[in-house]
Enzyme design. Sequence first.
Site, PDB file in Angstrom:
ATOM      1  N   ASP A   1     -37.622 -50.576  82.619  1.00 50.53           N
ATOM      2  CA  ASP A   1     -36.599 -49.986  81.764  1.00 50.53           C
ATOM      3  C   ASP A   1     -36.534 -50.752  80.436  1.00 50.53           C
ATOM      4  O   ASP A   1     -36.622 -51.981  80.411  1.00 50.53           O
ATOM      5  CB  ASP A   1     -35.237 -50.043  82.486  1.00 50.53           C
ATOM      6  CG  ASP A   1     -34.222 -49.089  81.875  1.00 50.53           C
ATOM      7  OD1 ASP A   1     -33.839 -48.124  82.557  1.00 50.53           O
ATOM      8  OD2 ASP A   1     -33.818 -49.314  80.710  1.00 50.53           O
TER       9      ASP A   1
ATOM     10  N   ASN B   1     -28.741 -41.552  88.687  1.00 45.92           N
ATOM     11  CA  ASN B   1     -27.592 -40.907  88.066  1.00 45.92           C
ATOM     12  C   ASN B   1     -27.909 -39.423  87.922  1.00 45.92           C
ATOM     13  O   ASN B   1     -28.968 -39.058  87.404  1.00 45.92           O
ATOM     14  CB  ASN B   1     -27.320 -41.528  86.696  1.00 45.92           C
ATOM     15  CG  ASN B   1     -26.984 -43.010  86.802  1.00 45.92           C
ATOM     16  OD1 ASN B   1     -26.267 -43.414  87.714  1.00 45.92           O
ATOM     17  ND2 ASN B   1     -27.504 -43.827  85.900  1.00 45.92           N
TER      18      ASN B   1
ATOM     19  N   GLY C   1     -23.594 -40.505  84.289  1.00 47.16           N
ATOM     20  CA  GLY C   1     -24.301 -41.447  83.423  1.00 47.16           C
ATOM     21  C   GLY C   1     -25.762 -41.130  83.189  1.00 47.16           C
ATOM     22  O   GLY C   1     -26.488 -41.952  82.631  1.00 47.16           O
ATOM     23  N   GLN C   2     -26.210 -39.930  83.603  1.00 50.28           N
ATOM     24  CA  GLN C   2     -27.622 -39.595  83.357  1.00 50.28           C
ATOM     25  C   GLN C   2     -27.830 -39.317  81.870  1.00 50.28           C
ATOM     26  O   GLN C   2     -27.110 -38.527  81.262  1.00 50.28           O
ATOM     27  CB  GLN C   2     -28.039 -38.362  84.172  1.00 50.28           C
ATOM     28  CG  GLN C   2     -29.527 -38.053  84.046  1.00 50.28           C
ATOM     29  CD  GLN C   2     -29.995 -36.904  84.935  1.00 50.28           C
ATOM     30  OE1 GLN C   2     -29.184 -36.226  85.583  1.00 50.28           O
ATOM     31  NE2 GLN C   2     -31.300 -36.682  84.964  1.00 50.28           N
ATOM     32  N   SER C   3     -28.804 -40.000  81.278  1.00 49.01           N
ATOM     33  CA  SER C   3     -29.084 -39.792  79.854  1.00 49.01           C
ATOM     34  C   SER C   3     -30.468 -39.201  79.614  1.00 49.01           C
ATOM     35  O   SER C   3     -30.716 -38.627  78.562  1.00 49.01           O
ATOM     36  CB  SER C   3     -28.937 -41.108  79.078  1.00 49.01           C
ATOM     37  OG  SER C   3     -29.834 -42.075  79.571  1.00 49.01           O
TER      38      SER C   3
ATOM     39  N   HIS D   1     -35.251 -39.739  87.937  1.00 49.82           N
ATOM     40  CA  HIS D   1     -35.758 -41.118  87.996  1.00 49.82           C
ATOM     41  C   HIS D   1     -34.882 -41.947  88.909  1.00 49.82           C
ATOM     42  O   HIS D   1     -33.684 -41.713  89.040  1.00 49.82           O
ATOM     43  CB  HIS D   1     -35.824 -41.754  86.597  1.00 49.82           C
ATOM     44  CG  HIS D   1     -34.558 -41.653  85.798  1.00 49.82           C
ATOM     45  ND1 HIS D   1     -34.185 -40.498  85.145  1.00 49.82           N
ATOM     46  CD2 HIS D   1     -33.583 -42.555  85.540  1.00 49.82           C
ATOM     47  CE1 HIS D   1     -33.035 -40.701  84.527  1.00 49.82           C
ATOM     48  NE2 HIS D   1     -32.638 -41.938  84.765  1.00 49.82           N
TER      49      HIS D   1
ATOM     50  N   HIS E   1     -33.684 -45.743  89.391  1.00 51.17           N
ATOM     51  CA  HIS E   1     -33.588 -47.110  88.882  1.00 51.17           C
ATOM     52  C   HIS E   1     -33.770 -48.052  90.077  1.00 51.17           C
ATOM     53  O   HIS E   1     -33.142 -47.853  91.129  1.00 51.17           O
ATOM     54  CB  HIS E   1     -32.186 -47.389  88.319  1.00 51.17           C
ATOM     55  CG  HIS E   1     -31.805 -46.592  87.114  1.00 51.17           C
ATOM     56  ND1 HIS E   1     -31.887 -47.096  85.836  1.00 51.17           N
ATOM     57  CD2 HIS E   1     -31.306 -45.340  86.983  1.00 51.17           C
ATOM     58  CE1 HIS E   1     -31.457 -46.198  84.973  1.00 51.17           C
ATOM     59  NE2 HIS E   1     -31.089 -45.115  85.637  1.00 51.17           N
TER      60      HIS E   1
HETATM   61  P1  5GP Z   1     -30.148 -42.763  82.980  1.00 52.53           P
HETATM   62  O1  5GP Z   1     -29.166 -43.165  81.903  1.00 52.53           O
HETATM   63  O2  5GP Z   1     -30.649 -41.347  82.729  1.00 52.53           O
HETATM   64  O3  5GP Z   1     -29.696 -43.003  84.371  1.00 52.53           O
HETATM   65  O4  5GP Z   1     -31.386 -43.738  82.801  1.00 52.53           O
HETATM   66  C1  5GP Z   1     -32.296 -43.615  81.756  1.00 52.53           C
HETATM   67  C2  5GP Z   1     -32.899 -44.980  81.562  1.00 52.53           C
HETATM   68  O5  5GP Z   1     -34.072 -44.826  80.807  1.00 52.53           O
HETATM   69  C3  5GP Z   1     -32.014 -45.956  80.797  1.00 52.53           C
HETATM   70  O6  5GP Z   1     -31.761 -47.089  81.611  1.00 52.53           O
HETATM   71  C4  5GP Z   1     -32.805 -46.288  79.543  1.00 52.53           C
HETATM   72  O7  5GP Z   1     -32.710 -47.649  79.185  1.00 52.53           O
HETATM   73  C5  5GP Z   1     -34.220 -45.913  79.942  1.00 52.53           C
HETATM   74  N1  5GP Z   1     -35.025 -45.433  78.841  1.00 52.53           N
HETATM   75  C6  5GP Z   1     -34.706 -44.470  77.943  1.00 52.53           C
HETATM   76  N2  5GP Z   1     -35.721 -44.249  77.100  1.00 52.53           N
HETATM   77  C7  5GP Z   1     -36.719 -45.099  77.492  1.00 52.53           C
HETATM   78  C8  5GP Z   1     -38.051 -45.338  76.996  1.00 52.53           C
HETATM   79  O8  5GP Z   1     -38.512 -44.735  76.037  1.00 52.53           O
HETATM   80  N3  5GP Z   1     -38.775 -46.283  77.648  1.00 52.53           N
HETATM   81  C9  5GP Z   1     -38.296 -46.987  78.729  1.00 52.53           C
HETATM   82  N4  5GP Z   1     -39.088 -47.886  79.284  1.00 52.53           N
HETATM   83  N5  5GP Z   1     -37.047 -46.779  79.216  1.00 52.53           N
HETATM   84  C10 5GP Z   1     -36.285 -45.847  78.602  1.00 52.53           C
END
Ligand code: 5GP
Length: 112
Positions: free
Chosen positions: A30, A85, A91-93, A98, A100
């Site tokens: 991450d 998430n 909190g999914q962005s 995926h 974590h």
């Molecule tokens: P979410 O917020 O959807 O649960 O997790 C998305 C994760 O992807 C976040 O922890 C964020 O730091 C990671 N992330 C977003 N864009 C990138 C990227 O371009 N490269 C990497 N290695 N991680 C990313």
Amino acid sequence: MSDCIFCKIASEEIPSKKVYEDEQCYAFYDLDPQAPTHFLVIPKAHIASALDINEGNSMIVGHCFAVIAKVAKERGFDSYRVVSNCGEQAGQSVFHLHFHVLAGRDMTWPPG
Ligand code: 5GP
Ligand code: ZN
């Protein structure tokens, strides 16, 4: 999916620090680590979130968890947290499924 950042990472169109790869899944560190070890495991096929897991594609989820256990054992950690998430409120962005994987520090429960 052409405009999905994680599809681009899985195809190595966008660089990442790779942890593991096979035909079905890809794992990478991450960008914004929340623990001493924090990597993401993704299916190579585009699935938007856990809400889109169904009988037809759920094999990949089991496979991702087998990969997580394999990588964990190889790296010598026997305690870790797996988080997915699902949806904005949770909190999914990034809307490509995926998992974590967080390890290397004490963790609290319940999560915030
Ligand atoms: P979410 O917020 O959807 O649960 O997790 C998305 C994760 O992807 C976040 O922890 C964020 O730091 C990671 N992330 C977003 N864009 C990138 C990227 O371009 N490269 C990497 N290695 N991680 C990313
Ligand atoms: Zn995708």
